[in-house]
Design an enzyme around this catalytic site. Structure first.
Site, PDB file in Angstrom:
ATOM      1  N   ASN A  56      -7.884  -8.015 -14.992  1.00 37.72           N
ATOM      2  CA  ASN A  56      -8.860  -8.785 -15.759  1.00 37.72           C
ATOM      3  C   ASN A  56      -8.887  -8.338 -17.218  1.00 37.72           C
ATOM      4  O   ASN A  56      -9.063  -7.140 -17.491  1.00 37.72           O
ATOM      5  CB  ASN A  56     -10.262  -8.593 -15.172  1.00 37.72           C
ATOM      6  CG  ASN A  56     -11.326  -9.346 -15.959  1.00 37.72           C
ATOM      7  OD1 ASN A  56     -11.413 -10.572 -15.884  1.00 37.72           O
ATOM      8  ND2 ASN A  56     -12.115  -8.621 -16.738  1.00 37.72           N
ATOM      9  N   GLU A  57      -8.692  -9.279 -18.126  1.00 35.31           N
ATOM     10  CA  GLU A  57      -8.805  -9.037 -19.575  1.00 35.31           C
ATOM     11  C   GLU A  57      -8.079  -7.777 -20.011  1.00 35.31           C
ATOM     12  O   GLU A  57      -8.557  -7.036 -20.874  1.00 35.31           O
ATOM     13  CB  GLU A  57     -10.278  -8.954 -19.982  1.00 35.31           C
ATOM     14  CG  GLU A  57     -11.036 -10.237 -19.728  1.00 35.31           C
ATOM     15  CD  GLU A  57     -12.259 -10.398 -20.621  1.00 35.31           C
ATOM     16  OE1 GLU A  57     -12.765  -9.394 -21.112  1.00 35.31           O
ATOM     17  OE2 GLU A  57     -12.680 -11.550 -20.811  1.00 35.31           O
TER      18      GLU A  57
ATOM     19  N   ASN B  79     -10.272 -16.216 -19.312  1.00 40.40           N
ATOM     20  CA  ASN B  79     -11.706 -16.035 -19.540  1.00 40.40           C
ATOM     21  C   ASN B  79     -11.983 -16.582 -20.935  1.00 40.40           C
ATOM     22  O   ASN B  79     -11.641 -15.944 -21.930  1.00 40.40           O
ATOM     23  CB  ASN B  79     -12.080 -14.552 -19.508  1.00 40.40           C
ATOM     24  CG  ASN B  79     -11.859 -13.908 -18.150  1.00 40.40           C
ATOM     25  OD1 ASN B  79     -11.549 -14.584 -17.179  1.00 40.40           O
ATOM     26  ND2 ASN B  79     -12.021 -12.603 -18.081  1.00 40.40           N
TER      27      ASN B  79
ATOM     28  N   TYR C  85     -19.235 -16.244 -27.301  1.00 38.03           N
ATOM     29  CA  TYR C  85     -18.777 -15.175 -28.203  1.00 38.03           C
ATOM     30  C   TYR C  85     -18.105 -15.741 -29.446  1.00 38.03           C
ATOM     31  O   TYR C  85     -18.083 -15.110 -30.489  1.00 38.03           O
ATOM     32  CB  TYR C  85     -17.795 -14.240 -27.498  1.00 38.03           C
ATOM     33  CG  TYR C  85     -18.445 -13.418 -26.422  1.00 38.03           C
ATOM     34  CD1 TYR C  85     -19.521 -12.602 -26.719  1.00 38.03           C
ATOM     35  CD2 TYR C  85     -18.000 -13.476 -25.108  1.00 38.03           C
ATOM     36  CE1 TYR C  85     -20.137 -11.848 -25.732  1.00 38.03           C
ATOM     37  CE2 TYR C  85     -18.611 -12.718 -24.121  1.00 38.03           C
ATOM     38  CZ  TYR C  85     -19.677 -11.909 -24.443  1.00 38.03           C
ATOM     39  OH  TYR C  85     -20.277 -11.172 -23.467  1.00 38.03           O
TER      40      TYR C  85
ATOM     41  N   TRP D 173     -19.233 -17.540 -15.213  1.00 37.66           N
ATOM     42  CA  TRP D 173     -19.603 -16.133 -15.351  1.00 37.66           C
ATOM     43  C   TRP D 173     -21.073 -16.104 -15.684  1.00 37.66           C
ATOM     44  O   TRP D 173     -21.431 -16.458 -16.797  1.00 37.66           O
ATOM     45  CB  TRP D 173     -18.791 -15.438 -16.455  1.00 37.66           C
ATOM     46  CG  TRP D 173     -18.998 -13.956 -16.421  1.00 37.66           C
ATOM     47  CD1 TRP D 173     -19.804 -13.221 -17.236  1.00 37.66           C
ATOM     48  CD2 TRP D 173     -18.405 -13.052 -15.487  1.00 37.66           C
ATOM     49  NE1 TRP D 173     -19.753 -11.905 -16.877  1.00 37.66           N
ATOM     50  CE2 TRP D 173     -18.909 -11.773 -15.806  1.00 37.66           C
ATOM     51  CE3 TRP D 173     -17.539 -13.191 -14.398  1.00 37.66           C
ATOM     52  CZ2 TRP D 173     -18.560 -10.630 -15.077  1.00 37.66           C
ATOM     53  CZ3 TRP D 173     -17.194 -12.050 -13.704  1.00 37.66           C
ATOM     54  CH2 TRP D 173     -17.700 -10.794 -14.045  1.00 37.66           C
TER      55      TRP D 173
ATOM     56  N   LYS E 187     -25.921 -13.570 -18.101  1.00 38.61           N
ATOM     57  CA  LYS E 187     -25.219 -14.856 -18.023  1.00 38.61           C
ATOM     58  C   LYS E 187     -25.374 -15.517 -16.659  1.00 38.61           C
ATOM     59  O   LYS E 187     -24.767 -16.553 -16.394  1.00 38.61           O
ATOM     60  CB  LYS E 187     -23.735 -14.678 -18.344  1.00 38.61           C
ATOM     61  CG  LYS E 187     -23.498 -14.223 -19.768  1.00 38.61           C
ATOM     62  CD  LYS E 187     -22.050 -14.312 -20.169  1.00 38.61           C
ATOM     63  CE  LYS E 187     -21.839 -13.699 -21.537  1.00 38.61           C
ATOM     64  NZ  LYS E 187     -21.970 -12.226 -21.546  1.00 38.61           N
TER      65      LYS E 187
HETATM   66  C1  ADA Z   1     -15.537 -10.252 -19.907  1.00 32.31           C
HETATM   67  C2  ADA Z   1     -15.435  -9.504 -18.600  1.00 32.31           C
HETATM   68  C3  ADA Z   1     -16.612  -9.616 -17.736  1.00 32.31           C
HETATM   69  C4  ADA Z   1     -17.915 -10.042 -18.396  1.00 32.31           C
HETATM   70  C5  ADA Z   1     -17.795 -10.865 -19.646  1.00 32.31           C
HETATM   71  C6  ADA Z   1     -19.025 -10.958 -20.508  1.00 32.31           C
HETATM   72  O1  ADA Z   1     -15.022 -11.485 -19.875  1.00 32.31           O
HETATM   73  O2  ADA Z   1     -14.321  -9.895 -17.830  1.00 32.31           O
HETATM   74  O3  ADA Z   1     -16.686  -8.437 -17.016  1.00 32.31           O
HETATM   75  O4  ADA Z   1     -18.906  -9.143 -18.332  1.00 32.31           O
HETATM   76  O5  ADA Z   1     -16.807 -10.329 -20.445  1.00 32.31           O
HETATM   77  O6  ADA Z   1     -20.077 -11.373 -20.062  1.00 32.31           O
HETATM   78  O7  ADA Z   1     -18.909 -10.633 -21.666  1.00 32.31           O
END
Ligand code: ADA
Length: 755
Positions: free
Chosen positions: A382-383, A437, A443, A517, A538
């Site tokens: 992930n990321e 993502n 953001y 998310w 979120k």
């Molecule tokens: C990233 C990450 C997540 C999550 C998200 C966020 O994408 O993969 O863990 O927390 O950021 O809310 O910023």
């Protein structure tokens, strides 16, 4: 026969690194499992959380096997994050990784007919080779999924291989309408006197196939005629039982619930289940709850699964680690398509030992969960480009992917790319399917950027099955207003954002999956955003599972097959202004809105119905009606809306942006970028910049203003951000960073000598 003994009650626990006790310590705190020491500090917003080594101790009596030569195992379904287990003073196992099951054979250390001492030293301190290293969630410590003993006869189904169940079942549908079930079990200490009896039972408990195998040739395939498929709307489960038989005696028995389904992904058609195109639309889930952390009951897990089912989602990404068997069970029963993953996240550690940890967590994930029909995808990272790319990183991904294929050739592999992962490059084509993502509209960028971004990717890569593994924005149910905007944290902006995104995905069935998310707010002790520190807000539902935010109902309108109607804005209860906007979410074609008993308007729309109403002074009853469905709320018309509706920082930030430009007023924001020798610039990583307090201040001010984030070395999100350059960050922040921003940051940085 096998005997499972729950050891959850009556432990002694200390937060002190007390060392191995010789006897049960009477002065330690009494606790029951599941337990975490971060149930409160993991998300209460009071700064950090305890990352310590805690000690648990408990006495137990050796379970008696009728056969003299039994074996006893201790089983720990998860210990956050590293654990050493001792029986009567001797270490029996050390395990790294906080989310998977592990066991140890403790037979030879147990004393019959007297109390034995079981001690588990559990640590959630940072250990550089154990993932997760840096991530946006709390790494809870403790024995949060309980402990048990397993007593088995000397000859038994395997308990030693990576915490797995000792039984592997692969059902495969046949053209004829039936299905084959390939079954393998593993036997410890077997001999020619033992055979394995396999039985496949349908959902009513009726045996539909069986087979018998010698102890050393246990793989067999049986055929079930007219097999019922496991599907999202009809998650039909078969139970496969393996009995280890010696003459007329059953020595050991294990079972697994499995499902018959076929699936694939296609870049144009998206996800295909049992021959039918089914776009996967759903949510991600973190497991923790308010003031419980990750110490959850089976009922907690089932409640989460039911809430997601009610939403109408058909898929869940189980982020960012292996979840409880209880949750995978619930997903098998309720019919979800699951993406399961390991915590290889944010930043790759170059140490080969860290790669070995990824491998062992991946092996455990697959071996322990192979039989669950709900799981269709193994997620490998992930990321991960947050920490930058390297040949080694790409190589490690290829290895992880190959490992998944070697252990399980029936499932697809996937990856969650960070948004800034270049559209072309070596990270593509490693896994079977891919996801991004993308946080355009939170953001960085605008919510309207999401659709075109996806269309562009699809055009450039018509050969890649592309999905969106994360998207979302914060919604805090205190904040409201008539003009919702990005980064105001209001419930209204979150709903508006999701209205847009739900439509984006609805219009693009070729997107194999999308995952909001997040389903639930979750703990991230490092965070301090939106006036709710310690959490990521979120979620579509609050962390206590008590409140469904309006955005929850946006998706219910899109996804649920049950007729639904929801009046949004109930918590925006005091409103000013001549008229106010009323939004209604429904999967019905027509909705009528009444104000104080009088029809305002009846209108047809697709999922989102928007009305204008002129409230009278004082209280007003607002009612929405669609057929038999009704929803109602009371709003008060006020002169001025309550000040708590607006996050103070929202105003501060607007001023901040203005100030920033005042501060750089003497600079030419359009000046070409310059990178003089010996000076800092936007090409340096935050870690390098942090060496100079002066350069660091430029950056922390800039980040606070644009991204509304506090950044401080060693604190909070620092670990995730430190390897990024300002240039990369602005790439992520997109249009949140005003024009000329990067130039002005650079212009300030190049005034500072490199240390
Ligand atoms: C990233 C990450 C997540 C999550 C998200 C966020 O994408 O993969 O863990 O927390 O950021 O809310 O910023």
């Amino acid at each position: 026969m096998r005997n499972l003994i729950c050891l959850n009650q009556d432990w002694r626990f200390t937060r002190e690194d007390a060392g191995l006790p010789k006897a049960l310590p009477s002065d330690w705190e009494r606790v029951d499992l599941p337990h975490t020491w971060n149930a409160v500090d993991g998300h209460d917003g009071n700064g950090g959380y305890a990352r310590i080594k805690g000690w648990y101790a408990r006495s137990f009596r050796t379970p008696v096997q009728p056969l003299a030569k039994g074996r006893v195992y201790v089983e720990i379904p998860a210990a956050g994050q590293q654990a050493s287990v001792y029986v009567n003073g001797t270490e029996v196992i050390y395990h790294e990784g906080g989310y998977s099951n592990f066991r140890a054979d403790i037979t030879d250390l147990c004393k019959p007919d007297e109390d034995n001492l079981l001690v588990i030293a559990c640590s959630n301190e940072n250990k550089s080779n154990v993932y997760p290293q840096a991530a946006d969630f709390t790494f809870y410590g403790g024995l949060y999924r309980g402990v048990r003993l397993i007593s088995v006869p000397d000859t038994h189904f395997d308990l030693d291989y990576l915490g797995g169940p000792g039984l592997k079942v692969t059902p495969r549908p046949c053209e004829s309408g039936g299905a084959t079930f390939e079954m393998t079990s593993w036997i410890t200490n077997g001999d020619e006197n033992f055979t394995v009896l396999y039985s496949v039972k349908d959902a009513e408990g009726k045996e539909v196939a069986s087979a018998c195998r010698p102890f050393d040739q246990t793989t067999v395939t049986v055929y079930v005629p007219d097999a019922v498929k496991w599907d999202i709307d009809n998650p039909y489960l078969y139970t496969v039982t393996a009995i280890l038989q010696r003459r007329n005696e059953a020595y050991d028995e294990i079972s697994a619930r499995v499902g018959v389904r076929s699936f694939s992904c296609d870049p144009e058609k998206g996800f295909i289940l049992n021959g039918k195109e089914v776009p996967l639309r759903g949510v991600s889930r973190h497991q923790d709850r308010l003031y419980k952390g990750n110490a959850l009951s089976r009922e907690d897990h089932y409640e989460d699964a039911r809430l997601i089912k009610e939403l109408g989602a058909n898929t869940i990404r189980l982020a960012h680690y292996q979840h409880s068997q209880d949750f995978y069970d619930a997903c098998d029963e309720l019919g979800f398509i699951i993406w399961a993953e390991i915590p290889f996240i944010s930043v790759m550690n170059q140490d080969p030992a860290a790669h070995q940890n990824c491998i062992s967590q991946m092996k455990e994930l697959i071996i322990q969960n192979y039989n669950h029909p709900s799981i269709c995808f193994w997620g490998i990272s992930n990321e991960i480009l947050i920490g930058g790319i390297s040949d080694q990183l790409v190589e490690n991904h290829k290895e992880l992917n190959a490992l998944c294929k070697e252990l399980d050739d029936t499932r697809l592999t996937t990856i969650a790319h960070v948004s800034m992962t270049p559209i072309n490059g070596p990270m593509h084509g490693i896994t079977d399917v891919e996801s991004y993502n993308n946080y355009f509209g939170w953001y960085g960028g605008k919510m309207e950027d999401n659709g075109p971004w996806l269309d562009n990717f699809h055009k450039i890569h018509p050969e890649i099955c592309i999905g969106v593994s994360e998207y979302g924005c914060e919604g805090i149910i205190t904040y409201h207003g008539p003009n919702p905007a990005c980064k105001d944290y209001s419930e209204e902006y979150q709903a508006l954002y999701h209205e847009h995104l739900a439509k984006v995905f609805d219009e693009r069935p070729w997107i194999w999956s999308s995952h909001v998310w997040n389903m639930f707010d979750f703990g991230c002790a490092a965070r301090d955003e939106g006036g709710v520190a310690g959490r990521n807000n979120k979620g579509l539902i609050t962390m206590d599972r008590k409140t469904k935010k309006d955005s929850y109902y946006v998706y219910q309108a899109y996804w649920s097959k049950k007729p639904m109607l929801h009046l949004a804005g109930k918590r925006y209860a005091q409103r000013a202004g001549e008229t106010t906007e009323i939004r209604v979410y429904s999967n019905q074609p027509t909705v009528a809105l009444y104000l104080n008993g009088e029809l305002v308007e009846e209108k047809s729309a697709d999922k989102v119905f928007v009305f204008q109403a002129a409230l009278k002074a004082g209280f007003n009853i607002v009612t929405a009606v669609a057929g038999d469905l009704k929803d109602s709320m009371t709003l008060e018309k006020v002169e001025k809306e309550p000040s708590i509706y607006v996050l103070p920082e929202v105003n501060e930030r607007a001023e901040g942006v203005a100030n920033w430009f005042n501060l750089v007023g003497d600079l030419d924001l359009k000046a070409p970028m310059e990178f003089p020798e010996g000076k800092y610039s936007i090409h340096d990583t935050m870690e390098e910049i942090a060496k100079s307090p002066e350069a660091l201040k430029v950056m922390t001010d800039a980040i606070k203003i644009t991204m509304n984030m506090k950044l401080e070395p060693g604190v909070g999100m620092w670990d995730m951000m430190k390897s990024m350059t300002p240039e990369k960050m602005v790439g992520m922040a997109g249009s949140m960073a005003p024009e000329g921003f990067l130039e002005s940051v650079n212009a300030k940085l190049i005034l500072v000598d490199k240390l």
